[in-house]
Design an enzyme around this catalytic site. Structure first.
Site, PDB file in Angstrom:
ATOM      1  N   LYS A  37     -21.707 -27.286 -33.558  1.00  0.00           N
ATOM      2  CA  LYS A  37     -22.535 -26.813 -34.674  1.00  0.00           C
ATOM      3  C   LYS A  37     -24.006 -26.754 -34.263  1.00  0.00           C
ATOM      4  O   LYS A  37     -24.565 -27.740 -33.772  1.00  0.00           O
ATOM      5  CB  LYS A  37     -22.379 -27.744 -35.883  1.00  0.00           C
ATOM      6  CG  LYS A  37     -23.216 -27.317 -37.084  1.00  0.00           C
ATOM      7  CD  LYS A  37     -22.834 -28.096 -38.320  1.00  0.00           C
ATOM      8  CE  LYS A  37     -23.711 -29.282 -38.601  1.00  0.00           C
ATOM      9  NZ  LYS A  37     -25.070 -28.949 -39.070  1.00  0.00           N
ATOM     10  N   ASP A  64     -25.003 -23.136 -38.510  1.00  0.00           N
ATOM     11  CA  ASP A  64     -25.276 -23.713 -39.833  1.00  0.00           C
ATOM     12  C   ASP A  64     -26.667 -23.279 -40.292  1.00  0.00           C
ATOM     13  O   ASP A  64     -27.617 -24.050 -40.263  1.00  0.00           O
ATOM     14  CB  ASP A  64     -25.164 -25.239 -39.731  1.00  0.00           C
ATOM     15  CG  ASP A  64     -25.156 -25.912 -41.085  1.00  0.00           C
ATOM     16  OD1 ASP A  64     -25.005 -25.200 -42.106  1.00  0.00           O
ATOM     17  OD2 ASP A  64     -25.293 -27.143 -41.130  1.00  0.00           O
ATOM     18  N   LYS A  66     -27.248 -21.919 -43.368  1.00  0.00           N
ATOM     19  CA  LYS A  66     -27.346 -22.034 -44.828  1.00  0.00           C
ATOM     20  C   LYS A  66     -28.148 -20.867 -45.411  1.00  0.00           C
ATOM     21  O   LYS A  66     -29.191 -21.041 -46.045  1.00  0.00           O
ATOM     22  CB  LYS A  66     -27.973 -23.368 -45.227  1.00  0.00           C
ATOM     23  CG  LYS A  66     -27.111 -24.566 -44.806  1.00  0.00           C
ATOM     24  CD  LYS A  66     -27.582 -25.859 -45.427  1.00  0.00           C
ATOM     25  CE  LYS A  66     -26.675 -27.021 -45.110  1.00  0.00           C
ATOM     26  NZ  LYS A  66     -26.673 -27.446 -43.701  1.00  0.00           N
ATOM     27  N   ASP A  69     -30.612 -15.280 -49.411  1.00  0.00           N
ATOM     28  CA  ASP A  69     -31.670 -14.270 -49.465  1.00  0.00           C
ATOM     29  C   ASP A  69     -31.107 -13.074 -50.227  1.00  0.00           C
ATOM     30  O   ASP A  69     -29.990 -13.141 -50.757  1.00  0.00           O
ATOM     31  CB  ASP A  69     -32.106 -13.890 -48.026  1.00  0.00           C
ATOM     32  CG  ASP A  69     -33.571 -13.466 -47.970  1.00  0.00           C
ATOM     33  OD1 ASP A  69     -33.989 -12.685 -48.852  1.00  0.00           O
ATOM     34  OD2 ASP A  69     -34.288 -13.919 -47.061  1.00  0.00           O
ATOM     35  N   THR A 118     -25.495 -32.493 -50.224  1.00  0.00           N
ATOM     36  CA  THR A 118     -25.100 -33.865 -50.597  1.00  0.00           C
ATOM     37  C   THR A 118     -26.307 -34.760 -50.841  1.00  0.00           C
ATOM     38  O   THR A 118     -26.165 -35.874 -51.329  1.00  0.00           O
ATOM     39  CB  THR A 118     -24.191 -34.490 -49.509  1.00  0.00           C
ATOM     40  OG1 THR A 118     -24.770 -34.212 -48.238  1.00  0.00           O
ATOM     41  CG2 THR A 118     -22.805 -33.913 -49.556  1.00  0.00           C
ATOM     42  N   ARG A 206     -24.526 -37.933 -35.247  1.00  0.00           N
ATOM     43  CA  ARG A 206     -25.083 -39.109 -34.578  1.00  0.00           C
ATOM     44  C   ARG A 206     -24.083 -40.079 -33.955  1.00  0.00           C
ATOM     45  O   ARG A 206     -24.357 -40.584 -32.855  1.00  0.00           O
ATOM     46  CB  ARG A 206     -26.042 -39.828 -35.537  1.00  0.00           C
ATOM     47  CG  ARG A 206     -27.329 -39.046 -35.731  1.00  0.00           C
ATOM     48  CD  ARG A 206     -28.081 -39.473 -36.950  1.00  0.00           C
ATOM     49  NE  ARG A 206     -27.383 -39.057 -38.170  1.00  0.00           N
ATOM     50  CZ  ARG A 206     -27.822 -39.301 -39.391  1.00  0.00           C
ATOM     51  NH1 ARG A 206     -28.953 -39.966 -39.564  1.00  0.00           N
ATOM     52  NH2 ARG A 206     -27.152 -38.871 -40.434  1.00  0.00           N
TER      53      ARG A 206
END
Ligand code: C5P
Length: 232
Positions: A37, A64, A66, A69, A118, A206
């Site tokens: 990603k 990614d 997002k 527009d 989230t 991570r």
């Protein structure tokens, strides 16, 4: 893309700011991680070129971005992302933007709808002007994703079961093995919980990127996914 093997279902978030770190992670996890990603932070530091190179080298890439527009711009960005050769592209789950992306997506590019970030709670969505709480908003975004012809939904593990009922593929971040620290993720689920509640694939950053041995860490996530698939 169909998620078949346990490896296919592990999406590694390359949350880095330079290509040397990205190259190191991709080399270390070769054959263990199915999808890489590239998000906004790395995109601003050469990540888009890197995404194209990865795709041309035959790897699956989850872009990614997002997107949100006007339809013409979303459609154009979807076409140019498709030309990079990536496999997934995220779009905020607004009907107009999703329809534009779906109508412009080339063969082999999955449009992934982002439900509600989230990081947002009920107070945040009220502040942003929505007359409903997060749960209701998530439900309406899942419905929008399904109605617009999107291919997949990205949502928290807690929303996976509802997303699954839409019939679309479900991808969940916020996943941690019990032995790994949660960091700033507030609602975490284990890979087993995510898969058992309906996720087709999980996004992990991570715990693998910052591990002393990323390959070993990635393999532990794959093993957990495999265990859950066996229990389905
Ligand atoms: O490091 P960690 O495993 O928490 O990374 C999760 C990845 O998933 C990050 O790239 C983050 O931006 C992304 N993500 C998320 N929550 C969402 C959507 C995306 O954590 N709702």
């Amino acid at each position: 893309m169909k998620f078949n093997t346990a490896e296919d279902r592990l999406i590694l978030a390359l949350d880095v700011t330079n290509r040397a770190d990205a190259e190191r992670l991709v080399e270390a996890t070769d054959g263990i991680v199915g999808v890489y990603k590239v998000g906004l932070e790395f995109a601003m530091a050469g990540g888009l070129d890197f995404a194209g190179e990865l795709a041309r080298a035959g790897r699956k890439v989850f872009l990614d971005m997002k997107l949100l527009d006007i339809p013409n711009t979303v459609a154009g960005a979807t076409r140019t992302a498709g030309a990079l050769g990536v496999t997934f592209l995220t779009v905020h789950s607004y009907p107009q933007a999703l329809r534009a992306a779906v109508s412009a997506r080339p063969e082999g590019l999955s449009v992934v709808a982002v439900t509600v970030l989230t990081s947002l709670g009920d107070t945040d969505v009220a502040e942003a002007g929505y007359g409903m709480g997060v749960t209701e908003l998530v439900e309406s975004r899942i419905a929008a994703a399904a109605a617009s012809g999107a291919d997949a939904i990205v949502c928290s593990p807690g929303e996976a079961a509802a997303a699954r009922r839409s019939g679309l593929q479900v991808i969940t971040p916020g996943v941690r093995l019990a032995s790994d620290p949660a960091g700033d993720q507030k609602r975490v689920a284990t890979p087993q919980q995510a898969i058992l509640s309906g996720a087709d694939a999980i996004v992990v950053g991570r715990p693998i990127n910052a591990a002393p041995d990323p390959a070993e860490a990635a393999a532990r996530y794959v093993a957990a996914i495999r265990e859950a698939l066996g229990a389905l």
